[in-house]
Design an enzyme around this catalytic site. Structure first.
Site, PDB file in Angstrom:
ATOM      1  CE  LYS A  42      11.952  -9.457   9.925  1.00  0.00           C
ATOM      2  NZ  LYS A  42      11.714  -8.385  10.896  1.00  0.00           N
ATOM      3  CB  SER A  72      15.217   1.659   9.033  1.00  0.00           C
ATOM      4  OG  SER A  72      16.063   0.614   9.440  1.00  0.00           O
ATOM      5  CE  LYS A 108       7.910  -4.359  13.683  1.00  0.00           C
ATOM      6  NZ  LYS A 108       9.217  -5.046  13.815  1.00  0.00           N
ATOM      7  CG  HIS A 140      -0.253   0.132   2.526  1.00  0.00           C
ATOM      8  ND1 HIS A 140       0.475  -0.891   3.082  1.00  0.00           N
ATOM      9  CD2 HIS A 140      -0.148   1.178   3.367  1.00  0.00           C
ATOM     10  CE1 HIS A 140       1.004  -0.471   4.227  1.00  0.00           C
ATOM     11  NE2 HIS A 140       0.638   0.781   4.419  1.00  0.00           N
ATOM     12  CE  LYS A 170      13.911   0.274   5.984  1.00  0.00           C
ATOM     13  NZ  LYS A 170      14.724  -0.963   5.980  1.00  0.00           N
TER      14      LYS A 170
HETATM   15  N1  GLU Z   1      14.314  -6.075  11.551  1.00  0.00           N
HETATM   16  C1  GLU Z   1      13.816  -4.930  12.229  1.00  0.00           C
HETATM   17  C2  GLU Z   1      12.353  -5.136  12.610  1.00  0.00           C
HETATM   18  O1  GLU Z   1      11.902  -6.232  12.759  1.00  0.00           O
HETATM   19  C3  GLU Z   1      14.083  -3.637  11.490  1.00  0.00           C
HETATM   20  C4  GLU Z   1      13.419  -3.490  10.163  1.00  0.00           C
HETATM   21  C5  GLU Z   1      13.864  -2.258   9.383  1.00  0.00           C
HETATM   22  O2  GLU Z   1      14.595  -1.439   9.923  1.00  0.00           O
HETATM   23  O3  GLU Z   1      13.477  -2.171   8.215  1.00  0.00           O
HETATM   24  O4  GLU Z   1      11.635  -4.205  12.858  1.00  0.00           O
END
Ligand code: GLU
Length: 477
Positions: free
Chosen positions: A108, A365, A96, A67, A72
């Protein structure tokens, strides 16, 4: 996938939590399902010549929701990586990012590997090859899909990924924004390494700013003197425990690691404990406290705050009823299963959920990605200008003091602190703190005001799903 008897898989667990919230919303027909499902998962098997043979590795990159783009989420290196886990983690990234208003969809990645079995050189070869496979399919790309560190990976792997992308896109001026969590010298940002742990600290500080919220967990006051159990002293657990003990006066009484737990009711020295773990590979025989071989049992220890910072599913149907902590903050992704969540909710345990609690990493990030795209370090333009304006004021105050009959002086240390303009680290911390406060406030408002919402997790999902739904509707889907 390893699930306890009667326990849903990790992805099903996240879906169940999503469904609880979606059921309280009035979404257009079919939209909840569109948001919930994972858009795509790419599985790659590739060979790397190592130690005189070709070894085949299996890797994943899952895109949960587009969306907003880029999507990320981190890349995990662990033997337990599987499609179900990667999809669950990608879904959590969507929620998140929406909750902390990082303008990304969720994704992921994972590689089935025990990184401890390989040398640095071998890991570089493997990482380059995995990155190559993802880059050539645009599953790593500054505009489409931006990975970051997760369990088993860190700045070194991110630097390799960035370098591999730059080699394959020699004219892309934004190449560095293809991945975050890089070392500073490779385009990273100050404060990213500790960002998730720092976010846990800011989340707890914000929680305790509302006495009525703390009272729901039967707690009062500030973080000072609170007894804390931490599971996992990896990057996230270590920084959270370090900051809470050295800056907020918490007592970290128990640290649970893969080989047992170490207990000290007066509070453990976290920096010294981490040194011990790095030197000895675990907590066994650590002189900083009493050693207990059955570490996981100590999740059930008496404390004020429990911080699971290791991995998913550690609080489950098997041990949920025995958990004594009145407040759990999920520094890991998915540490409480859907079944355990229900048991704990019914007991009155307050859970600060993963989609909020560990969002500090992706928040910083986001800052790193913006820094890479703007090609300038935060604070570079304004820092000295800010300092000279402050200097003007201090000079003027000192002049007034000299010229007037009242003889007053500035408090010791004031001048030095006030004159110092904000550098990148101060700005990152300020942005992270602001983000964690704003996200908590949006969640707690739903928690307190919305009928049928009795926990922060459901409140967090409601806020996130509402935002994702708006993005889909704006796109005409
Ligand atoms: N791996 C981290 C998480 O689970 C960071 C992800 C990121 O910074 O894109 O939130």
């Amino acid at each position: 996938m390893q699930t306890q008897a009667g326990e849903p898989s990790f992805r099903q667990s996240v879906d169940l939590m999503f469904n609880r919230a979606a059921a309280l919303m009035d979404l257009p027909p079919g939209l909840a399902e569109k948001i919930r499902v994972c858009n795509a998962t790419y599985i790659v098997r590739f060979g790397v010549r190592l130690r005189g043979e070709i070894r085949t590795f299996t890797g994943y990159r899952s895109v949960h929701s587009e969306h907003m783009e880029p999507v990320k989420g981190g890349i995990r290196y662990a033997l337990a990586v599987n499609q179900d886990e990667v999809e669950a983690l990608a879904a959590l990234m969507t929620y998140k990012c929406a909750l902390v208003e990082a303008p990304f969809g969720g994704s992921k990645g994972g590689l089935c590997i025990d990184p401890r079995e390989y040398s640095e050189e071998e890991l570089e070869k493997i990482t380059r090859r995995f990155a190559y496979e993802l880059i050539k399919r645009d599953l790593i790309n500054p505009a489409q899909n931006v990975p970051a560190p997760d369990m088993g990976t860190g700045p070194r792997e991110m630097a390799i990924i960035a370098d591999q992308y730059a080699r394959m896109h020699t004219t892309d001026i934004n190449a560095r924004a293809c991945v975050t969590g890089k070392p500073i010298h490779a385009g990273g940002i100050q404060g990213r390494v500790e960002a998730t742990g720092r976010g846990v600290q800011y989340a707890l500080r914000e929680f305790f700013r509302y006495p009525e919220d703390a009272a729901k967990a039967g707690l009062s006051g500030t973080l000072e003197g609170k007894r804390v159990v931490v599971q996992g002293l990896g990057n996230v657990g270590y920084h959270a425990a370090l900051f809470l003990s050295t800056e907020d006066g918490c007592k970290i009484t128990h640290v649970i690691e893969h080989d047992g737990a170490v207990v000290n009711e007066n509070g453990l020295d976290i920096a010294a404990l981490r040194d011990w773990i790095v030197a000895h590979g675990g907590v066994k025989d650590c002189p900083l406290g009493t050693y207990h071989a059955e570490g996981a049992r100590l999740l059930e220890a008496e404390c004020d705050i429990l911080i699971p910072a290791a991995m998913e599913g550690v609080i489950n149907l098997h041990n949920a009823a025995a958990i004594k902590a009145p407040l759990i903050i999920e520094a890991a992704n998915g540490p409480v299963t859907a079944g355990a969540d229900e048991i704990l909710r019914n007991k009155g345990t307050v859970i600060i959920p993963d989609l909020y609690a560990n969002a500090g990493g992706v928040t910083v990030s986001y800052f790193e990605w913006v820094k890479n795209l703007s090609h300038i370090r935060f604070g570079r333009m304004q820092r000295r200008q800010e300092e000279s304006r402050h200097q003007l004021l201090v000079d003027e105050l000192e002049r007034i003091s000299r010229d007037s009959s009242i003889n007053w002086t500035l408090s010791p240390g004031f001048k030095e602190k006030y004159l110092r303009g904000a550098g990148e680290l101060e700005l990152v911390r300020s942005g992270l703190d602001d983000t964690m406060r704003a996200a908590y406030q949006s969640m707690r408002q739903v928690w307190w005001e919305r009928d049928g919402v009795h926990d922060l997790r459901t409140a967090g999902f409601l806020v996130s799903i509402g935002r994702v739904a708006k993005a889909y509707q704006a796109k005409g889907i």
